[in-house]
Every structure is written in structure tokens, then in C-alpha cells.
Write an enzyme that holds these catalytic residues in place. Structure first.
Site, short mmCIF file in Angstrom:
data_model
loop_
_atom_site.label_atom_id
_atom_site.label_comp_id
_atom_site.label_asym_id
_atom_site.label_seq_id
_atom_site.Cartn_x
_atom_site.Cartn_y
_atom_site.Cartn_z
CG HIS A 182 -13.68 0.47 2.91
ND1 HIS A 182 -13.25 -0.51 2.07
CD2 HIS A 182 -13.85 -0.12 4.11
CE1 HIS A 182 -13.16 -1.64 2.73
NE2 HIS A 182 -13.53 -1.43 3.98
CG HIS A 232 -6.48 -2.95 -4.93
ND1 HIS A 232 -5.81 -3.47 -3.86
CD2 HIS A 232 -7.80 -3.04 -4.62
CE1 HIS A 232 -6.67 -3.86 -2.94
NE2 HIS A 232 -7.89 -3.59 -3.38
CG ASP A 286 -15.21 -1.00 -6.19
OD1 ASP A 286 -16.14 -1.73 -5.82
OD2 ASP A 286 -14.38 -0.51 -5.41
#
Ligand code: CMC
Length: 432
Positions: free
Chosen positions: A270, A309, A365
Site C-alpha cells: 500500500h 495501477h 509513487d
């Protein structure tokens, strides 16, 4: 949007019976499926969905995502506009209260949050008791949980005023706890909040102030941090938000529910991906090594971290904004040498058929770790920054949950796969 004229006809081939199930907002009710039974006494049909991949757990008016188009909106406002024109505390107000504040509401909100940045002195003593090398996320999770003992009235969750004060407290105190967890690992004295500073300036002061009487953060760094907080503020029913809602559904106080969310975020699947991106970029080392690395990814030996994703099948809108924030931060800190490798990787991946076919684009990220590293954060702090940003989202979701009459205590079903009706024999017989 809602239409009860749409239905689904289900034929149960075990019994030959047909059922008409209403379709509402593109979903069917699991309870309607439960009415399908093989016989009077038989259990109702259930759905099996590990990881809730195709199960809506709530109705929510907070965050909208269209993963195919790369759209993210908070309360209807596109993330790009909020990141460019708003600030984190205003976005926090928007998420929690549902609409943008008037001038008076905004000033009161900022005043309240600034006023509540200090924590009880015993919290400091409690944090100082951690081992010298304690992970800052573990410290944050424990200290947020501990706050429930300092505010025992927070368990009166049906009292709206009470809920509001706990929400203000938590948004206010999170940077204090996060910064103290950071200082702890360095053996440096904890720095008290400076209520003359903005939210992100105060956070930077608590992180980096030494003997100077006032810490002056570079405004470009403070702004970039504020933008990063905005980008992480909510992301609908992700793992940690689901944890907050699940624990909150027991009607526990919000500190305990948010501590559960921090626990979920702590996990590498996560909150930990940006750290993995940094490690990957360092391992690649130079641009010359990129083609061999990409071949390895395509051969299935490893993943291009920071790409892909579950929801976004397009460029993650947050990644675009972070890329711009990189420029602002590097103007102050000097360019992170890993940026060149990241940009080259992105360029190659966006043209390569493997990634294009699978709709793999940079996610939030891919660039955030580069900024955090340039700001001198150790990798263990990256998730703490995420948690501070996500706090208003967790709280908005918690507030929505406790006011939602349809919600019940979260209690999924299971498919039992174990033994039944075994005959117990006492240890002296079994071990004889
Ligand atoms: N590099 C190479 N191949 C990939 C990648 C990647 N990063 N991500 C997915 N694939 C491939 C995967 O091998 C599969 O290929 P095939 O169809 O040939 O088997 C296909 O793309 C679909 O992948 P998946 O694993 O079924 O997709 P998913 O939705 O289950 O996984 C993900 C999503 C984010 C876990 C995955 O893309 C991944 O592991 N990415 C790298 C880790 C990362 O950056 N995580 C941060 C996510 S953003 C954080 C947040 O929003 O909270």
C-alpha cells in the site's frame, strides 16, 4: 443515475427458479442474491470476492475516480485545480465538510487546526519510550491509538460537535507526531509546534529546526510538501480507508479507527511502493543499464516499480502533478541524480509495446520518492508523509460512515474449508 427499472434475471439451474434482481447505480444487492436458495432450509447464495475486487462496500460522495480516463476529483473538484490553486487545509475542509469554505469558515478552520497542534506532554514521554531504532510508522500508529486514551469522550461518536473536535485534533496533531517520530530516530530533541507558521512550514520546522530561534522553510519546499499532502488526501476505498471504515463500523472512537488505517498503510503493498522505486533506480544506476533492465521486466523477472495501477489504466493524474513539483523542489535542493534515470525509463516504457498494451503508466509513487529523498527524508519516513496527507480523507470517510444509516458492523462471510464434527480425545490418550 439511480434507476430501479433496470433488472437482472437470474436462473438458478439447481432449482429451475428465476429471480429478478434490481440493478441500482450499476450494482446488485448482495442481499438480493442471498434470497436465492436451493431449498427452504438451505443457506442463501453468497458472492466470493477476496480483496473486494468487484464489491462496493458503501455509497460515498467524497472522491470520484475514472481510472480509464485518468480522472481524480475530491467532492467534484479536479485534483489538478486543487493542487494548483488551493492548499492542504482548504482541501481538508472540503473533504470533511463536503464543500469549499467561506472566508470566515476557512479562517476559523485554520485557527482551530493551528490551535490544536500541541499534544499532551505525556504523549511526548510515551514516544520517548520507543527504542532508538523504532520505525516511525509504528510510532505514529501507536501514538495516534494512544490519543484515544487522552480524549476518552471521543467514543461518543453520535455527538456531531464531539466528532468535529476530534477531527480537528487529529489533522492538527498528525504532523507533530510524525515529526517527533522522525526526530526520535536521529536522537534529536523533539521540536514543539510553531503556531505562527502554516501547516507545512510548521511540519518542516518540527522536522528540521535545530538551535535557531525560528525555522524559515524555503517557500518552494513548503509549497511542494503542501501539494504532496493534497495529492494523497483521499483515494476512495483503498486498503487503509477500508480499514478505517471496517474498524470504525464497530463504533469505536476515531483515533482507534485511524490507527487501524495507519497500520494498513504501513504495509509494502500500500504505502511502501515509492521506497521500492528508489531502490530500483539506485540499482539501475546509469542510463546505460536501462535497456537490460527493461528486457528483464518484459521477461517477467521483475516489475517496473511505480508503474501500473489497479484502477488507473491511464497516466495517474497525481503523477503528472508530482513531476511538476519535482522541478520546484530540485530548484532548491539540486537535481536528484536519479531523476535522469527515472525520466529515461518513463520515456522508454511509454513507447514500448509491452507497457502500452497493458496500459501501464507512471503512478503517484514513480516520482514522489525522488522528492522525499531530495528533502532528506529517510525511506522509512515516506509512508509517514503519506499518512499525514491521507488523514483528512480517512476522517471524511469515517464521518460519512457513522452518519450512513445503511452501514452495519463490517462482518464478511467466509467459505468454510475445514474439518467438521471431529471427536476430541484428551492429551493423555493422544500422546500415549
Ligand atoms: N511492471 C511490469 N509489468 C507489470 C507491472 C509493472 N509495474 N504492473 C503490471 N504489470 C503487468 C503484469 O505482469 C500483467 O501482465 P500479464 O497480463 O502479461 O500477466 C499485467 O501487467 C496486469 O498486471 P496485474 O498484476 O494483473 O495488475 P494489478 O491491477 O493486479 O496490479 C499493481 C496493480 C499496482 C499492483 C501493479 O501494476 C504493480 O505491481 N505495480 C508496481 C508497484 C507499484 O508501483 N505500486 C504502487 C501503486 S500506486 C499506490 C496507490 O495508489 O496507493
Amino acid at each position: 443515475m439511480t434507476s430501479v427499472t433496470e433488472t437482472l434475471t437470474v436462473r438458478d439451474n439447481r432449482t429451475g427458479l428465476e429471480y429478478e434482481v434490481p440493478i441500482i447505480d450499476g450494482t446488485i444487492r448482495a442481499a438480493d442474491i442471498g434470497k436465492i436458495r436451493e431449498g427452504e432450509e438451505a443457506p442463501g447464495l453468497a458472492v466470493y470476492d477476496p480483496g473486494f475486487v468487484n464489491t462496493a462496500s458503501c455509497r460515498s460522495a467524497i472522491t470520484y475516480i475514472d481510472g480509464d480516463k485518468g480522472i481524480l476529483e475530491y467532492r467534484g473538484y479536479p485534483i489538478e485545480q486543487l493542487a494548483e490553486k488551493s492548499n492542504f487545509l482548504e482541501v481538508a475542509y472540503l473533504l470533511v465538510h463536503g464543500s469549499l469554505p467561506s472566508k470566515a469558515e476557512y479562517e476559523q478552520w485554520v485557527h482551530n487546526i493551528t490551535y490544536h497542534t500541541f499534544v499532551h506532554e505525556n504523549v511526548k514521554g510515551f514516544m520517548q519510550g520507543f527504542r532508538y531504532d523504532a520505525h516511525p510508522m509504528g510510532m505514529l500508529m501507536a501514538s495516534v491509538g494512544a490519543l484515544s486514551t487522552f480524549y476518552p469522550e471521543s467514543r461518543h461518536i453520535s455527538d456531531a460537535d464531539n466528532r468535529n473536535i476530534q477531527i480537528v485534533r487529529m489533522i492538527a496533531k498528525m504532523p507533530t507526531l510524525g515529526a517527533w517520530a522522525f526526530r526520535h530516530a536521529q536522537g534529536k530533541p523533539y521540536v514543539y509546534p510553531d503556531n505562527e507558521l502554516s501547516y507545512s512550514e510548521n511540519f518542516l520546522s518540527m522536522l528540521f529546526k535545530m538551535s535557531e530561534s525560528k525555522y524559515a522553510a524555503d517557500p518552494r519546499i513548503a509549497k511542494a510538501l503542501d501539494v504532496l499532502f493534497i495529492l494523497h488526501a483521499d483515494h476512495e476505498q483503498n486498503c487503509s480507508t477500508n480499514a478505517v471504515r471496517s474498524v470504525g463500523s464497530s463504533q469505536v472512537d476515531p483515533y482507534s479507527a485511524v490507527a487501524a488505517g495507519i497500520g494498513a498503510l504501513y504495509g509494502p503493498l500500500h504505502g511502501g511502493a515509492n521506497e521500492a522505486v528508489l531502490r530500483m533506480l539506485k540499482r539501475i544506476g546509469t542510463k546505460d543499464n536501462i535497456p537490460a533492465f527493461i528486457e528483464g521486466v518484459k521477461a517477467g523477472n521483475e516489475r517496473l516499480m511505480g508503474f501500473g495501477h489497479r484502477v488507473y489504466k491511464n497516466y495517474d493524474p497525481r503523477a503528472k502533478i508530482i513531476k511538476k513539483a519535482c522541478d520546484d523542489v530540485f530548484e532548491v535542493t539540486g537535481v536528484n541524480p536519479l531523476l535522469e534515470i527515472a525520466q529515461e525509463l518513463e520515456k522508454i516504457a511509454l513507447e514500448d509495446e509491452y507497457f502500452v498494451k497493458r496500459k501501464l503508466y507512471p503512478n503517484v509513487d514513480f516520482y514522489s520518492g525522488l522528492i522525499y529523498e531530495a528533502l532528506q527524508f529517510p525511506p522509512e519516513m515516506f509512508t509517514v508523509l503519506f499518512a499525514i496527507g491521507r488523514t483528512p480523507g480517512w476522517l471524511a470517510q469515517w464521518l460519512e460512515l457513522v452518519q450512513d444509516k445503511e452501514q452495519k458492523i463490517a462482518r464478511p462471510k467466509q467459505i468454510y474449508t475445514g474439518e467438521r464434527q471431529l471427536a476430541y480425545s484428551a492429551p493423555e490418550e493422544r500422546w500415549a
